[in-house]
Design an enzyme around this catalytic site. Sequence first.
Site, PDB file in Angstrom:
ATOM      1  N   SER A  24       0.819  -1.214   0.000  1.00  0.00           N
ATOM      2  CA  SER A  24       0.000   0.000   0.000  1.00  0.00           C
ATOM      3  C   SER A  24       0.854   1.265   0.000  1.00  0.00           C
ATOM      4  CB  SER A  24      -0.910   0.019   1.238  1.00  0.00           C
ATOM      5  OG  SER A  24      -1.652  -1.174   1.316  1.00  0.00           O
ATOM      6  N   GLN A  25       0.223   2.359  -0.405  1.00  0.00           N
ATOM      7  CA  GLN A  25       0.862   3.683  -0.369  1.00  0.00           C
ATOM      8  C   GLN A  25       1.244   4.019   1.075  1.00  0.00           C
ATOM      9  OE1 GLN A  25      -1.937   6.682  -1.543  1.00  0.00           O
ATOM     10  NE2 GLN A  25      -0.576   8.375  -1.034  1.00  0.00           N
TER      11      GLN A  25
END
Length: 245
Positions: A93-94
């Site tokens: 994920s970011q």
Amino acid sequence: MMYRNRFIALTLSLAALHASAQSDFVEEREAMVQQIVQLAELTGRETGRPRFADHVIGALRAVPRHEFVPEQFRNAGAYRDSPLPIGSGQTISQPYIVALMTDLADAEPDSVVLEIGTGSGYQAAILAEFVDHVYTIEIYDELGRRAAETLERLDYDNVSVRIGDGYQGWPEFAPFDAILVTAAPETIPEPLIEQLRPGGRMVIPVGPEHAIQSLQVLEKTEQGGTRITDVLPVRFVPFLDEDSL
Ligand code: SAH
């Protein structure tokens, strides 16, 4: 002559120092942290969290994200604030989203946390920096094994990885003080609500595949009721079941 030798030795040790600083990516990681801090401020009105807790920021500074991304991204992209492919069609994920979810979970040093969707193991490592224990479940055998190896190599001995469908949670170690789900189901899995301690919080993206989902916080009241808050529109990979692998 003696001076000259000393000069060479000094130059060599400085070069070595520089090389080791580079390979640890300390500066890149700090730049990522500053970007996350700014984004938290910008989105704070919407998320209710303009300033992430110190232990969240400390964990972002401590975890070597480059160890959790595939080889080809180690030198380029590991510290960019964006998701990256990790194989099996999945992503790490970011970093800003990892930080936001970690902050929203309100976990503390004595917390026992469940994560669904181990992926690279990065989110688990961030939590493991400051909570008591992280239980994490990954549906893809290959990803789960690799994450477990990475976490072990980096000495995270307070993380347990299990391969399987996270829908049923991990009842043997319930109740959990916090639950983080990093893949989006269409509705919140009932067994996970059951395994949340009264007073605990679940952070979970909810919504249809390939569409905008909502990052939600589910709070379980001391009486066992639930309260759900929408925090931010997000886009996560879908929550899978074993038939869809
Ligand atoms: N937390 C991860 C992000 C991984 S993306 C990280 O820090 O890298 C979401 C992960 O959830 C994927 O690896 C996907 O395979 C996994 N996943 C999807 N559905 C799942 C399910 N039902 N049970 C367990 N893991 C699941």
